[in-house]
Structures are given as C-alpha cells and as structure tokens.
Design an enzyme around this catalytic site. Structure first.
Site, PDB file in Angstrom:
ATOM      1  N   GLY A   1       0.751  -1.192  -0.068  1.00 31.42           N
ATOM      2  CA  GLY A   1       0.026   0.060   0.060  1.00 31.42           C
ATOM      3  C   GLY A   1       0.788   1.197  -0.115  1.00 31.42           C
TER       4      GLY A   1
ATOM      5  N   ILE B   1       2.300   2.933   2.522  1.00 27.58           N
ATOM      6  CA  ILE B   1       3.535   2.860   3.010  1.00 27.58           C
ATOM      7  C   ILE B   1       4.720   1.845   2.657  1.00 27.58           C
ATOM      8  CG2 ILE B   1       4.876   2.357   5.421  1.00 27.58           C
ATOM      9  CD1 ILE B   1       2.110   2.749   6.625  1.00 27.58           C
TER      10      ILE B   1
ATOM     11  N   VAL C   1       4.019   3.935  16.082  1.00 25.33           N
ATOM     12  CA  VAL C   1       3.717   4.938  17.161  1.00 25.33           C
ATOM     13  C   VAL C   1       4.226   6.373  16.520  1.00 25.33           C
ATOM     14  CG1 VAL C   1       3.783   6.058  19.181  1.00 25.33           C
ATOM     15  CG2 VAL C   1       3.527   3.725  19.003  1.00 25.33           C
TER      16      VAL C   1
ATOM     17  N   GLY D   1       4.471   7.890  13.412  1.00 24.13           N
ATOM     18  CA  GLY D   1       4.965   7.816  12.055  1.00 24.13           C
ATOM     19  C   GLY D   1       6.308   7.767  12.157  1.00 24.13           C
TER      20      GLY D   1
ATOM     21  N   ILE E   1       8.401   9.608  13.821  1.00 25.20           N
ATOM     22  CA  ILE E   1       9.116  10.122  15.028  1.00 25.20           C
ATOM     23  C   ILE E   1       9.869   9.128  15.928  1.00 25.20           C
ATOM     24  CG2 ILE E   1       8.712  11.510  17.236  1.00 25.20           C
ATOM     25  CD1 ILE E   1       5.901  12.629  15.970  1.00 25.20           C
TER      26      ILE E   1
ATOM     27  N   LYS F   1      -1.813   3.103  20.042  1.00 27.74           N
ATOM     28  CA  LYS F   1      -0.489   3.628  20.351  1.00 27.74           C
ATOM     29  C   LYS F   1      -0.174   3.769  21.839  1.00 27.74           C
ATOM     30  CE  LYS F   1      -0.981   5.772  15.546  1.00 27.74           C
ATOM     31  NZ  LYS F   1      -1.543   6.682  15.051  1.00 27.74           N
TER      32      LYS F   1
END
Lengths: 436, 436
Positions: free
Chosen positions: B12, B14, B132, B134, B136, B205
């Site tokens: 997809g 990602i 969690v 993205g 970061i 998350k």
C-alpha cells in the site's frame, strides 16, 4: 549477575548526576540489561568536597591512572571538559582498550578526528550523546532510527545561557547587559560568559550535529559564529511587531556537496514550535528527505538530564558488550572510511531574508537613499517600519528584505552606513521563515 | 559487498514509501552499513495497480509464502495492517526464523504478548517504531538513550485525523461534523472515521508507549477511551477564553505499582509546546526522573515519514546481523522475564482539573444550586464564566475546577443534570496544566 565496571574522569556536577542515576536506578538498569553497572573508580583532583551523593570508600582517587589503567574497567566516562588534559586522558584510555563516553563538545569539535581514528584503530566505542542538547537523545536518533534519511537542514537552540537571556529580554523588555547580570547571579551564566554568549559553545555542538547529519568532518573555524551581545531590546520589540522571536540558532544546510554552517541570532515566526523553546530548554529541528521535519525538545544542560544521556550511552555500550560485540555502528553513523570533508559555503554566498535596523536622522530623502542603495545591490524590500518621528534625534528605520545574497547585503550596508544621515552602525539579523 | 534480503507484506502507501526509500537512498544506506539492503519479494493480493514506484520484475507476488518461506529473506516487513491475516503471517515468519518489522499498532496492542513470546523463543527481533508517531523516533529513544530513566508521565498527540479536525475547528471556529466532512474529502479521514475519531487508534498507540515506558503489559480494554465527536465549537471557544487549546491526548502516568492509561480530549495551556502541534503533526511528551520533560515532534503518518521509521528499524536489525548477533535488546527494552503487568487505575480514581459546561435556564438560584452540588462532592471551583444572558433560552455556564477525583465529579454531574433547570447533558473536558 554479570557486572560491567565503569570509571569516571571528573567529579563535578554531571559526574555527581551519573553517580546519582547509577545509585537510584540500578534496579531499573538491571531489568533492562540483565547485568549490573558498577562505578569502580572516580578520578578528580578534588576528592574532599561534598557533591551531595554518596560514594563507597575507595572509589574516589586523585590518581587518574587508577581509572585509565585498571584492566577491570571497560567503560571510561570523561566529564572533565576542555581540551587538556581531557584529550590525553581519552587517548590513553582508548590505547588501553576502554570504551569512551564523553560530554565534551569542545574536545570533539577540535580533536574529534584524532580521537575517532584512535578509537577505530583499537576497536572501541566513542559515544557522546550528552555533548549536544543535554538529555535530548538527538544524536542517537540521527545515527539510529533516522539513518535512512538524507538531511537537508538542521537547526538548533543549543545554549541554555543564550536562550535564557533572549527569553528574559523578550519577556521583560530589558536589555542584554541587565539580563546577563541576573543570569550570572542565578548561576545560569558563567562569570566570563564569552564562550556561551558569543556562540562558541553552540558552534561546537553544531560541528557535531553536522558530522552526524551529513557524514562530514567540519573545521570549527569554518563555522561563521556570531553571539547575542549585539541584540538590543529595540530589535526584540521590532521582531515582535513583525511576528517573530529572536533565538540564537545553529544552522546547518546541505546544498549539494557544500554545506552552510553558521551560528547567529535569527528571527523565527512566533508560530514555529522552535519559537516556544524558552529559558534553559534546548531544541533541535531536522529535516530529512523521508521523515520530513522533526523536532526534539528538552533540558539542554544540568546534572540530571546530562546524566540521562551519559547513562544512555553506557546502556548502548553495555548491550554490545553483553552480546560480545563492539562498534556495531561507527561514531558518526557512517562507516569511518565513508566520512567526507564537505566544503563549507562562504558566508557571503548564503541566501537569506534579512531584518536591518538603520539609525538615521529623520529628514526628507533618507528613505529614498536607503532603498536606492538596497535596490542597486539587488535587494528588494518586503516591508518597512518607522515608529517614531523626531526632528532633532535619530530614529530607527527597520527594513525586512526578500531573499538576498549576504555579500550583496553587506555591500549595501557599507554604502548606507557611510551616508551622513546614518549615526550608528546598522544592525542586521537573519530571518528563517521558509522552513519545509 | 554483503547483502541483506528483505521481504515486504502489503504494497500500500507505506509499502511504496519503503520501496522508494530503498531505491533513492541505497547509496546512503551502504555508506552507513557497508552492506546492501535488497528488497527481494513484495507480497500483495493486488500486484497490478501502479503505486508510483518501480519494482524489478519478479519481485511482486500474490503468494505470501514466497516471502514467508524464502530462506534468503532474513527480514520481513509487515504493512498489511489489522489483526488477520497479519497475525498469522507474522507468526509464520517468526517460526521460519525471520526478523519482523511492523507498523501495525492494532496487531501489537491486541496480540503483542503472543508475538513477543514467539519472537523470543525463536531468537528473532520484533521492531515497530513506525507504529507510534509515524516517522518520529520516540520508541527507539525510550528503549535506547533514555533507558536510564524511570518515566512518570507520557502524553501523546498520536492521531493525525483528530488533530487535523481539532486544529481546523480551533482555527476556523466551525463544528466537528463540518470539519470531518472536509477532512474526508481531503483524504485526511476515512469514510468510516470511527477508529480515528473515537480514539481507538490513539489507544492502540498508547498501549505500546506504556509497554515501553513502564515495562508493562497492557490490556487494551483497560484503557479508558473517549473520542472527539462530542467536542463543539462552543467548548473550543471557551477553552480559548481560559487560555487553553483542546487536543486528543493519550495519557499515561505512573503512580507506584499502578498506572493511569486514558485517551480523551484534553485542555492544555496555549503556551505549552504541545499546544502548537497542529494539523497532521504528532508529538509525544515524556517525563523521566533524570531527563526531565522531553518532547518529540514530527509527521505522524504518511508514506515517507512512516517509511523512514521502517527503514530505521531495518538498519537496526542489519547492524545486529552484520555484527553476528540478534536481540541485542528485547522488544520492550526490558528483558522479557522482567516485563510486569501493572494495574491500571480505575477511571473514577484519577485526579484532574475539569472544565464543565452546563446548559441551564437562566434564572435566579441556578448558580447556587450548581456550586452547592459541586461543593457537596468536595469539588472546589477555580473560575466560572457565563457569557450571555437570556430570559427564554438556556445559557452555557462554564466552571473550571481545582483538582478533584473523577468519581466525585461524575457523582456531582449526575445530580446537577437531574435539576429541572438543566436542559442538556453537561459536557466535561479534563485539563492538564500542571506538568513538570
């Protein structure tokens, strides 16, 4: 339970923080490592002053070789600061096969190449998370989880003294000298504050950030460095009127095979998260080609945050030791033989927006002459502000430019400052308001 | 040059980002690893749609076993999402000795225990930084450089859809339903937005953050979860008047051997850095006993930031593989046998400050009855605001409380809502304005 023995060089504030953390959180560390971290020796010239932490008998010594030459000690933490004797001690510890952790940005910014080479040759680790941003784990993140990114920009608020002074000037509307004195009384600034307020400490830290972000060696002398002592309450007020705050920023930008590397007071829009980094806090904002913009924020100095970063490095090395390996990644994240020496762009070639404050006698034709000189150097004006009129005295005239080349701006300023209606050297502050 | 072969489950958005990063930054990754990362197989049910990235012939397959059973593939990246078949595929990959990287918070929040145990038994890695925040790199930092800290608090803005909606409501003064529709048109919200706007994604998350911060297993059902659909423009305006912004926060707090674990709209002071986290950005703010407060800020979702986190995990595993080791640290940072099961404090026992909006008929004695009922339940009022008077209709009466127990507040609200002058269920929003 396995035990990893640590030696400490320097028993100042951070050293006491390291002792405190290893004492208070030893059970936590054992839950994560399955091993005990024990502080075998602390070397300091002064072993009598009470640091507020308790140390077992025999741990303190004035003989540095009890740390450097003890075959049981596998990790040496250098917290002496400065160039010498820190450099000699670190090199001797490396020669004796010990892994090194240091919070000493000055040492690495100046002698990093020699130290990294020695560590590579002996196959030992050299980690230095505490050298940039206190407790903020930004270096680990650059080397670690963000390793897949080509970074384009790194901006940092990296010096708590400067940030405290600028925050207080902004909040209370007072001038530099006054806040500096308060900061010195409160212990937020040294008796000789040059190293901090003139941006040298920030330049050391930028040097390390650039090395990790861009995989490059950087000569400290190539970093253009301006401090905050020329910032006045007048500039801070004008900045506010235009929607900006003034921060001392470390700025690194990649432009092909060249980089920008500069430290100077900078205007940033008030709605940027960086603009809310006040007092003794630090922040680092990076832009990677995949991660996009990321910001790390936290306490940039102090006993406990710095100890957190030091012990984070100890955990990293301990995990390697327990797995039977060393140097899982190289000190800068890049393989040693892939570290480059990118050229630093001369300051005259950078492109920025500028705030310029002229101090002019208020008479007809002044604005025409100023804007004419700017136009002749290809500098176009975005906005202009003149707040007060005065028949007898000078008035500040503030101009915000569109993007211009630094060398053009400097040429125009030299011309303008030579006009007879200019009574004081004009003040220039660069603007960063076009971040991705 | 050594080569590490990777298999991808799910092609997809990602997945396409991972392909793009491995293509664009392969030279960079080789400079850091001294090895080549190569994507050998991508399994997806749809192998015909153009994802905007080029893939070599033979890489795409509809047969998942070409990834799960290929002995050359050592790292499997799961980007399918949801519980099944993701769970079965991950367990099969583990059984076949493959290291796992996943961005699937739902899977780990519900089936984490089973998956961690299987990975431990086979001695393979399971990493999930992309699950969690993205791009970061917060999970790596908790397990890594901040490992020496006992954390007391973790707060997160973790869902871009909710944050976009609340930011737009705040900025434009419009109501939830209207912004939701715009968000759906722009692709910032799903056609069925329940999972996001009701806080379920945020709870998943939080579950992972709690596990890493506190070394504990968490049952998702124990996390008290409220979404943002009950927030109105009226509440946002009152929040502004009192100096707050409303954010959907994930909140974890440690209180001895119990933890608080809750997701709900929360008022935070406008001058907190978290209050400036707008739109699709995410932020996580942690407080450790040594590092103090730290905040991580960046893009919380999207093709490229998420790919950055996935590849960061690939680099982590690759460095271990190249050093000949595995599982240098356990999935939660704590040794597997040291992971606890801390009790989650019942919601009634939490202590907070509250914003309460009553909708009352405007007649004498109303305020006395409301404040009397609050006082009888030990709730003291910090401030009160009633903006408009109306003889015929109801008016909003807003009360900000001092710290109070949730069960006392709920009891008082039930009593007050039963008064005949209350015409609508009162609205309660918790406040976090006393952070270290």
């Amino acid at each position: 339970m396995k035990e990893i023995k640590i030696g400490l060089l320097g028993f100042g504030t951070i050293g006491a923080g390291v002792v405190k953390l290893l004492t208070k959180n030893s059970a936590l560390l054992e839950e994560k490592l399955g091993a005990r971290l024990s502080l075998k020796k602390i070397a300091d010239l002064d072993i009598t002053t009470d640091r507020g932490v308790s140390v077992e008998p025999g741990v303190l010594t004035t003989n540095v070789d009890e740390v450097l030459c003890d075959p049981e000690i596998s990790i040496v933490i250098e917290l002496i600061g400065g160039y010498e004797p820190a450099r000699s001690f670190v090199l001797k510890a490396i020669a004796n096969g010990k892994h090194i952790i240091t919070a000493n940005k000055a040492l690495l910014a100046v002698h990093g190449e020699e130290i990294y080479a020695a560590a590579a040759q002996k196959g030992v680790e050299i980690l230095f998370e505490a050298a940039v941003g206190g407790g903020i784990p930004v270096l680990s993140a650059i080397k670690g989880n963000m390793a897949g990114n080509n970074f384009s920009t790194v901006l940092g608020i990296l010096n708590g003294t400067c940030n405290y002074i600028l925050s207080k000037m902004t909040q209370d509307g007072v001038d530099f000298a006054e806040v500096l004195q308060t900061a010195q009384e409160l212990g937020y600034a040294e008796a000789d504050p040059t190293f901090d307020v003139e941006g040298i400490d920030t330049a050391h830290k930028l040097c390390l950030l650039l090395s990790l972000c861009f995989g490059t060696r950087v000569d400290l002398k190539d970093i253009s460095t301006e401090g905050i002592s020329s910032i006045s309450a007048v500039d801070i007020n004008f900045a506010r009127d235009f929607g900006y705050k003034i921060k001392l920023l470390a700025i690194g930008k990649r432009d092909g095979e060249r980089i920008e590397a500069r430290v100077h007071p900078t205007m940033i829009p008030v709605n940027y998260p960086l603009a809310d980094v006040n007092g003794v806090f630090n922040a680092i904002r990076l832009t990677g080609d995949f991660v996009g913009p990321v910001m790390f924020y936290g306490r940039g100095a102090g006993m406990e945050p710095t100890a957190s970063a030091v012990i984070g490095d100890v955990v990293d090395i301990a995990r390697n030791m327990l797995a039977g390996i060393s140097r899982r990644s190289a000190p800068l994240g890049y393989l040693d033989d892939r570290v480059k020496k990118l050229t630093i762009k001369p300051m005259g070639e950078i492109v920025s927006k500028y705030y310029i404050r002229f101090n002019a006698v208020d008479r007809p034709g002044v604005l025409a002459k100023i804007s004419g000189a700017l136009g002749a150097s290809n500098i176009s004006i975005e906005s202009m502000m003149q707040t007060a009129r005065s028949a007898s005295e000078t008035v500040p005239i503030v101009i915000m430019t569109h993007e211009a080349r630094e060398m053009d701006v400097r040429k125009a300023l030299a011309e303008i400052d030579a006009f007879d209606f200019i009574k004081e050297k004009s003040n220039l502050i660069r603007i960063e308001d076009n971040l991705e």
